[in-house]
Design a protein around this motif. Structure first.
Motif, PDB file in Angstrom:
ATOM      1  N   CYS A  18      43.489  30.533  47.557  1.00 39.43           N
ATOM      2  CA  CYS A  18      44.770  30.528  48.293  1.00 39.43           C
ATOM      3  C   CYS A  18      45.218  32.337  48.123  1.00 39.43           C
ATOM      4  CB  CYS A  18      45.499  29.460  48.467  1.00 39.43           C
ATOM      5  SG  CYS A  18      44.947  28.079  49.066  1.00 39.43           S
ATOM      6  N   ALA A  19      45.060  32.300  46.640  1.00 39.80           N
ATOM      7  CA  ALA A  19      45.053  33.541  45.874  1.00 39.80           C
ATOM      8  C   ALA A  19      45.246  34.778  47.352  1.00 39.80           C
ATOM      9  CB  ALA A  19      44.706  33.789  44.789  1.00 39.80           C
ATOM     10  N   THR A  20      46.166  35.963  47.303  1.00 38.71           N
ATOM     11  CA  THR A  20      46.656  37.186  48.110  1.00 38.71           C
ATOM     12  C   THR A  20      45.395  37.631  47.358  1.00 38.71           C
ATOM     13  OG1 THR A  20      49.125  36.555  47.530  1.00 38.71           O
ATOM     14  CG2 THR A  20      47.514  38.848  48.297  1.00 38.71           C
ATOM     15  N   GLY A  21      44.925  37.839  48.033  1.00 37.48           N
ATOM     16  CA  GLY A  21      43.053  38.959  48.027  1.00 37.48           C
ATOM     17  C   GLY A  21      43.721  41.016  48.354  1.00 37.48           C
ATOM     18  N   TYR A  22      42.537  41.145  48.127  1.00 39.77           N
ATOM     19  CA  TYR A  22      43.372  43.052  48.151  1.00 39.77           C
ATOM     20  C   TYR A  22      43.057  43.468  49.660  1.00 39.77           C
ATOM     21  CZ  TYR A  22      44.066  47.416  46.959  1.00 39.77           C
ATOM     22  OH  TYR A  22      44.442  49.139  46.812  1.00 39.77           O
ATOM     23  N   HIS A  23      44.178  43.360  50.034  1.00 33.98           N
ATOM     24  CA  HIS A  23      45.118  44.324  51.642  1.00 33.98           C
ATOM     25  C   HIS A  23      45.654  44.933  51.818  1.00 33.98           C
ATOM     26  CE1 HIS A  23      45.692  39.704  51.950  1.00 33.98           C
ATOM     27  NE2 HIS A  23      46.223  39.839  52.309  1.00 33.98           N
ATOM     28  N   TYR A  64      46.179  45.047  40.909  1.00 36.51           N
ATOM     29  CA  TYR A  64      46.092  45.792  42.285  1.00 36.51           C
ATOM     30  C   TYR A  64      47.035  46.782  41.843  1.00 36.51           C
ATOM     31  CZ  TYR A  64      44.146  41.888  43.961  1.00 36.51           C
ATOM     32  OH  TYR A  64      42.504  40.781  43.808  1.00 36.51           O
ATOM     33  N   LEU A  65      48.218  47.426  41.846  1.00 37.55           N
ATOM     34  CA  LEU A  65      48.965  47.847  42.006  1.00 37.55           C
ATOM     35  C   LEU A  65      48.711  49.525  41.862  1.00 37.55           C
ATOM     36  CD1 LEU A  65      52.258  49.653  42.689  1.00 37.55           C
ATOM     37  CD2 LEU A  65      52.507  49.090  39.815  1.00 37.55           C
ATOM     38  N   LEU A  66      48.041  49.419  40.421  1.00 38.11           N
ATOM     39  CA  LEU A  66      47.276  50.593  39.686  1.00 38.11           C
ATOM     40  C   LEU A  66      46.096  50.665  40.555  1.00 38.11           C
ATOM     41  CD1 LEU A  66      47.226  52.163  37.410  1.00 38.11           C
ATOM     42  CD2 LEU A  66      45.677  50.277  35.939  1.00 38.11           C
ATOM     43  N   TYR A  67      45.623  50.106  41.205  1.00 35.73           N
ATOM     44  CA  TYR A  67      44.266  50.094  42.104  1.00 35.73           C
ATOM     45  C   TYR A  67      44.620  50.789  42.823  1.00 35.73           C
ATOM     46  CZ  TYR A  67      39.371  49.885  44.101  1.00 35.73           C
ATOM     47  OH  TYR A  67      37.990  49.843  44.537  1.00 35.73           O
ATOM     48  N   GLU A 137      36.484  43.671  39.753  1.00 36.11           N
ATOM     49  CA  GLU A 137      37.895  42.596  39.737  1.00 36.11           C
ATOM     50  C   GLU A 137      38.254  42.620  41.090  1.00 36.11           C
ATOM     51  OE1 GLU A 137      41.123  41.101  37.140  1.00 36.11           O
ATOM     52  OE2 GLU A 137      39.598  43.216  36.380  1.00 36.11           O
ATOM     53  N   VAL A 138      39.136  43.906  41.926  1.00 34.89           N
ATOM     54  CA  VAL A 138      39.265  43.961  43.396  1.00 34.89           C
ATOM     55  C   VAL A 138      38.624  43.793  44.090  1.00 34.89           C
ATOM     56  CG1 VAL A 138      41.137  45.354  44.433  1.00 34.89           C
ATOM     57  CG2 VAL A 138      41.091  45.391  42.031  1.00 34.89           C
ATOM     58  N   LYS A 139      37.516  44.819  44.027  1.00 33.11           N
ATOM     59  CA  LYS A 139      37.246  44.578  45.670  1.00 33.11           C
ATOM     60  C   LYS A 139      35.348  43.577  44.824  1.00 33.11           C
ATOM     61  CE  LYS A 139      38.553  48.246  47.560  1.00 33.11           C
ATOM     62  NZ  LYS A 139      38.967  48.345  48.671  1.00 33.11           N
ATOM     63  N   GLY A 140      35.673  42.958  44.201  1.00 31.91           N
ATOM     64  CA  GLY A 140      34.026  42.061  44.671  1.00 31.91           C
ATOM     65  C   GLY A 140      32.733  42.183  43.648  1.00 31.91           C
ATOM     66  N   ALA A 141      31.862  41.881  43.453  1.00 34.80           N
ATOM     67  CA  ALA A 141      30.695  42.160  42.201  1.00 34.80           C
ATOM     68  C   ALA A 141      30.302  42.827  43.441  1.00 34.80           C
ATOM     69  CB  ALA A 141      29.705  41.349  42.474  1.00 34.80           C
TER      70      ALA A 141
END
Length: 153
Positions: A18-23, A64-67, A137-141
């Motif tokens: 349930c953690a917020t994903g990168y979107h 996520y902010l830095l990305y 880490e942000v977009k996945g493996a």
């Protein structure tokens, strides 16, 4: 007893996911859970932010902010950016490498002002390096850069 264990395991797996994903927060299906946003101004700065729900760690929100800042820099045609914690710091040119994350009702959020700058600028952060460093880490493996050569048969 077995049913309780299964139910507890199912609940734990559901909550972990349930953690917020990168979107983007503008996504009509996912935006209500949080996400990134950015807007131009004032001046040549761009305000970038990320808000999460109660299941994401503050450290992840900072990443996520830095990305997102690196993505916005490249979108704007730049290669490097500087980070400001607040508009006041941007006006005073007090640059930062820290990503301050606050929490409201257990929901972490952060924002910063960025300024797209040339490579030689003082305290410039290279966007490409940030995107490469945090891609997995942000977009996945599947977004991680290849680590070795493939062997032929």
């Amino acid at each position: 007893m077995r049913l309780r264990t299964l139910a507890a395991a199912t609940l734990a797996c559901a909550l972990a996911g349930c953690a917020t994903g990168y979107h983007s927060t503008s996504n009509p299906l996912l935006g209500w859970t949080g996400g990134y946003w950015d807007r131009k101004g004032p001046g040549s700065t761009i305000k970038v932010g990320f808000a999460g729900n109660g299941f994401i760690k503050p450290e992840k929100v900072g990443i996520y902010l830095l990305y997102r800042s690196a993505e916005v820099t490249q979108r704007e045609g730049g290669t490097h950016f500087v980070l400001y914690s607040s508009l006041y710091d941007a006006v005073a040119d007090v640059r930062s490498t820290e990503r301050k994350v606050s929490s409201t009702f257990g929901k972490p959020a952060t924002h910063a002002y960025i300024w797209v700058v040339p490579e030689g600028e003082r305290d410039a952060i290279p966007a490409a390096a940030i995107l490469e460093r945090y891609a997995a880490e942000v977009k996945g493996a599947e977004a991680a850069p290849a680590t070795g050569k493939e062997t032929s048969r």
